[in-house]
Design an enzyme around this catalytic site. Sequence first.
Site, short mmCIF file in Angstrom:
data_model
loop_
_atom_site.label_atom_id
_atom_site.label_comp_id
_atom_site.label_asym_id
_atom_site.label_seq_id
_atom_site.Cartn_x
_atom_site.Cartn_y
_atom_site.Cartn_z
N TYR A 234 0.78 -0.97 0.06
CA TYR A 234 0.25 0.13 -0.27
C TYR A 234 0.82 1.03 0.11
CZ TYR A 234 -2.84 3.39 1.79
OH TYR A 234 -3.49 5.20 2.47
N GLU B 40 2.57 5.81 -7.38
CA GLU B 40 1.44 7.12 -7.77
C GLU B 40 1.81 8.14 -7.29
OE1 GLU B 40 -2.53 6.42 -6.50
OE2 GLU B 40 -2.38 4.37 -6.10
#
Length: 335
Positions: A277, A284
């Site tokens: 995660y 990103e």
Amino acid sequence: VMTLTPLVYWAQRHGEMYLRVALTDAQNIDVCVRENVLQFRAQGHGAKGQNEYEFTLEFLLPVKPEVSHRSTQRQVNITVQKEQHGWWDRLTSQQRKPAFLTPDFDRWLDESDAETEIREKVRRLKLCLSLRFVSLKTVFLFVYNLVQFIAFAWIFVNMTVRLFIFGQDSLFDTFNTISDVMFFCQILAAVEVLNAAFGVVRTGVVPTLIQVVGRNFILFIVFGSLEQMHNKPVVFFVFYLWSAIEIFRYPFYMLGCLDMEWKTLTWLRYTIWIPLYPLGVLAEAVAVIQSIPIFDKTKLFSIPLPKVIGTSINFSYVLHVYLVLMFLGMSPDKT
């Protein structure tokens, strides 16, 4: 010639009347309702042997003209629908019961028993509909999760194989080789928002919406709209981390649809996510940072302002806000 009348048994429910005519091997049956009077005629073996039998009944209250009947080897069963649901005190309009008419104790219920029967039928119908809905929902969710698993597994395996075969070169053409399937997966993921909104699954609408919108923002806006981003290695890392998470998440949900649990898969689903995660958020963020100068240069998605001000609002401002939200722990890619 004397008219022969068969023995007729009757019973009622709130919505219909049941007549059972004691005629064996009945033929040439003629049954109709005219002006609230039932007329019956047939040939068969009754109390007076093989003869033609007939009778008429004027009902106590209005009935529907449509009448259904079914003949068996032993009897003729007739069903008449009441015009209005309710319980009748007697079958016929005349006070005195016809001699050939008798209660059908095989089907006889008093009013309270009939109401209990109705409630039981309603309960069974609701249970049947509920089970059917649960069954359809289970099939739907299982198929959805299966499709997503297959698609993400294809992405993960394809990228892994290409990495071993082409090495670093595979990092630069990820978008061209993988994006179509990733577009499919992320568009399909909108179903998860609808599932949460309509209560198909027990999960929050807002977190699901944030996750789906966030990933599609990265995929369609940051990667898809900028050709200059297509050959950057960050695309590989974003796609690889997304798929690595999903190849455990969707099988976990598939087993959940079947009320099954594989402890190893459960452990992987919640353990692999811990390192992946933050790595996904970092990837990103790198993609957003790399796209900012490109948006500034191309003026893509910029908002023009009046000529008096003489400038425009660059889309890069939106990206800066997006980065802040990501690092405040509000990343759209929460799983």
